[in-house]
Write a protein that holds these residues in place. Structure first.
Motif, mmCIF file in Angstrom:
data_model
loop_
_atom_site.group_PDB
_atom_site.id
_atom_site.type_symbol
_atom_site.label_atom_id
_atom_site.label_comp_id
_atom_site.label_asym_id
_atom_site.label_seq_id
_atom_site.Cartn_x
_atom_site.Cartn_y
_atom_site.Cartn_z
ATOM 1 N N PRO A 60 -4.327 -0.583 -1.594
ATOM 2 C CA PRO A 60 -4.893 -0.043 -0.914
ATOM 3 C C PRO A 60 -3.833 1.116 -0.518
ATOM 4 N N TYR A 61 -4.399 2.617 0.251
ATOM 5 C CA TYR A 61 -3.502 3.376 0.360
ATOM 6 C C TYR A 61 -4.065 4.436 1.486
ATOM 7 N N GLU A 86 -1.957 16.194 -8.605
ATOM 8 C CA GLU A 86 -0.960 15.661 -8.688
ATOM 9 C C GLU A 86 -1.405 14.124 -7.339
ATOM 10 N N GLU A 87 -2.878 14.563 -6.571
ATOM 11 C CA GLU A 87 -3.215 14.524 -5.401
ATOM 12 C C GLU A 87 -3.703 13.563 -5.622
ATOM 13 N N LEU A 88 -4.856 14.220 -6.724
ATOM 14 C CA LEU A 88 -6.023 13.325 -7.650
ATOM 15 C C LEU A 88 -5.755 12.752 -8.450
ATOM 16 N N ASP A 89 -4.831 12.847 -9.530
ATOM 17 C CA ASP A 89 -4.395 11.982 -10.511
ATOM 18 C C ASP A 89 -4.044 10.630 -9.946
ATOM 19 N N LEU A 90 -2.820 11.109 -8.362
ATOM 20 C CA LEU A 90 -3.158 9.406 -7.782
ATOM 21 C C LEU A 90 -3.361 8.815 -6.803
ATOM 22 N N VAL A 91 -4.416 9.251 -6.639
ATOM 23 C CA VAL A 91 -6.023 8.948 -6.201
ATOM 24 C C VAL A 91 -6.201 7.758 -6.938
ATOM 25 N N LYS A 92 -6.630 8.412 -8.395
ATOM 26 C CA LYS A 92 -7.439 7.745 -9.672
ATOM 27 C C LYS A 92 -6.822 7.040 -9.915
ATOM 28 N N TRP A 93 -5.265 6.653 -9.477
ATOM 29 C CA TRP A 93 -4.801 5.609 -10.287
ATOM 30 C C TRP A 93 -4.447 4.679 -8.970
ATOM 31 N N LEU A 94 -4.402 5.479 -7.954
ATOM 32 C CA LEU A 94 -5.088 3.467 -7.283
ATOM 33 C C LEU A 94 -5.826 2.984 -6.770
ATOM 34 N N GLU A 95 -7.367 4.302 -7.184
ATOM 35 C CA GLU A 95 -8.077 3.313 -6.787
ATOM 36 C C GLU A 95 -8.610 2.301 -8.385
ATOM 37 N N SER A 96 -8.328 3.302 -9.261
ATOM 38 C CA SER A 96 -8.721 2.359 -10.511
ATOM 39 C C SER A 96 -7.582 0.910 -10.790
ATOM 40 N N HIS A 97 -6.595 0.665 -9.961
ATOM 41 C CA HIS A 97 -5.509 -0.038 -9.340
ATOM 42 C C HIS A 97 -5.659 -0.923 -8.424
ATOM 43 N N GLY A 98 -6.676 -1.048 -7.578
ATOM 44 C CA GLY A 98 -7.330 -1.205 -6.889
ATOM 45 C C GLY A 98 -6.082 -1.696 -5.577
ATOM 46 N N GLY A 133 1.064 -1.507 -0.243
ATOM 47 C CA GLY A 133 -0.348 -0.401 -0.285
ATOM 48 C C GLY A 133 1.035 1.541 -0.203
ATOM 49 N N LEU A 134 0.057 2.480 -0.139
ATOM 50 C CA LEU A 134 0.820 3.335 -0.749
ATOM 51 C C LEU A 134 0.396 4.597 1.133
ATOM 52 N N VAL A 135 1.063 4.859 1.214
ATOM 53 C CA VAL A 135 1.077 6.382 2.440
ATOM 54 C C VAL A 135 0.680 8.067 1.552
ATOM 55 N N LEU A 136 -0.575 8.165 1.321
ATOM 56 C CA LEU A 136 0.053 9.152 0.712
ATOM 57 C C LEU A 136 -0.355 10.666 1.239
ATOM 58 N N ARG A 155 1.180 8.696 14.916
ATOM 59 C CA ARG A 155 2.342 7.844 14.859
ATOM 60 C C ARG A 155 1.790 6.838 15.286
ATOM 61 N N ASP A 156 1.159 6.710 16.389
ATOM 62 C CA ASP A 156 0.334 5.261 16.617
ATOM 63 C C ASP A 156 -0.664 5.011 15.657
ATOM 64 N N THR A 157 -1.526 5.695 14.865
ATOM 65 C CA THR A 157 -2.518 5.266 14.659
ATOM 66 C C THR A 157 -2.250 4.445 13.038
ATOM 67 N N LEU A 158 -0.868 5.824 12.056
ATOM 68 C CA LEU A 158 -0.510 5.643 11.121
ATOM 69 C C LEU A 158 0.028 3.562 11.340
ATOM 70 N N LEU A 159 1.072 3.209 12.015
ATOM 71 C CA LEU A 159 2.056 2.772 12.647
ATOM 72 C C LEU A 159 0.411 1.035 12.203
ATOM 73 N N ASP A 160 -0.798 1.680 13.340
ATOM 74 C CA ASP A 160 -1.463 0.353 13.491
ATOM 75 C C ASP A 160 -2.476 0.286 12.193
ATOM 76 N N GLU A 161 -2.399 0.789 11.272
ATOM 77 C CA GLU A 161 -2.884 0.863 9.662
ATOM 78 C C GLU A 161 -2.090 0.408 8.771
ATOM 79 N N ILE A 162 -1.022 0.216 9.713
ATOM 80 C CA ILE A 162 -0.228 -0.390 9.164
ATOM 81 C C ILE A 162 0.388 -1.172 8.711
ATOM 82 N N ASN A 163 0.316 -2.010 10.056
ATOM 83 C CA ASN A 163 -0.128 -3.553 10.587
ATOM 84 C C ASN A 163 -0.605 -3.850 10.152
#
Ligand code: GDP
Ligand code: MG
Length: 197
Positions: free
Chosen positions: A136-137, A122-134, A108-111, A181-189
């Motif tokens: 996770p971000y 750039e962000e909107l294009d990247l999100v579109k790309w991530l969504e269309s390729h399934g 997955g990608l962290v934006l 920080r903790d929330t992000l680490l949990d999400e990565i987990n």
């Protein structure tokens, strides 16, 4: 997740230079100066493992870090800095898209988006790309400490409406206070567990 060990592995431009391991991988993307290096340093609790700079736009390399010997973090080059030459800017998208589509170990990608800015093309294009390729971000709103609580809520509402996302779908982050920080680490987990299921 406890981060005990961090090793800088290598920098790459093209696929044959990527780290050769296939440990689960999380990559980090965002506009230059958004606070990406600071966020990764906060996650790994190192002051300067990932170079932070007030002179944005110099890094145009994909940097691989090995965490605890079995997890990979990737610092993608920042985009969108006005002073970077057109040539360097034109390289960003193909370089990152190639990485995103080729890297089979990528979970997955962290934006990262500066909480004070509206998402750009750039962000909107990247999100579109991530969504269309399934792919996770996660969306991280950086430098939250720069705003009062009231202003934070207003910016969360504005950014989420532009991204068509629920307000619970973003993480407020500060490298200064380690907020988020903790929330992000949990999400990565969660991404790692989800892949193991
Ligand atoms: N107040 C505050 N400043 C930050 C935060 N994160 C980064 N910065 C500052 O923003 C600038 C750019 O940070 P850096 O991590 O190098 O951004 P990058 O270009 O995205 O890697 C530096 O001057 C950092 O000190 C944060 O959470 N809060
Ligand atoms: Mg950086």
């Amino acid at each position: 997740m406890k981060i005990k060990e961090v090793e800088f592995v290598k920098s790459a431009v093209k696929p044959d230079q990527y780290a050769e391991y296939d440990f689960p991988e999380i990559c980090f993307a965002g506009r230059s100066n958004v606070g990406k290096s600071s966020l990764i340093n906060t996650l790994i609790q190192r002051k300067n493992m990932v170079k932070t700079s007030s002179k944005p736009g110099c890094t145009q390399l994909i940097n691989f870090f090995l965490i605890n010997g079995d997890l990979s973090f990737v610092d993608l080059p920042g985009y969108g800095y006005a002073k970077v030459s057109k040539k360097i800017r034109a390289q960003w998208q193909p370089m990152v898209e190639l990485y995103l589509s080729k890297r089979t170990s990528l979970l997955g990608l962290v934006l990262l988006i500066d909480i004070r800015r509206d998402p750009g093309k750039e962000e909107l294009d990247l999100v579109k790309w991530l969504e269309s390729h399934g792919m996770p971000y996660l969306i991280i709103l950086t430098k939250a400490d720069k705003l009062s609580k009231t202003k934070q809520s207003k910016r969360v509402a504005a950014i989420c409406s532009q991204l068509n996302r629920e307000e619970t779908g973003v993480i407020l982050f500060s490298a200064k206070t380690s907020k988020g920080r903790d929330t992000l680490l949990d999400e990565i987990n969660n991404l790692i567990d989800w892949q193991n299921e």
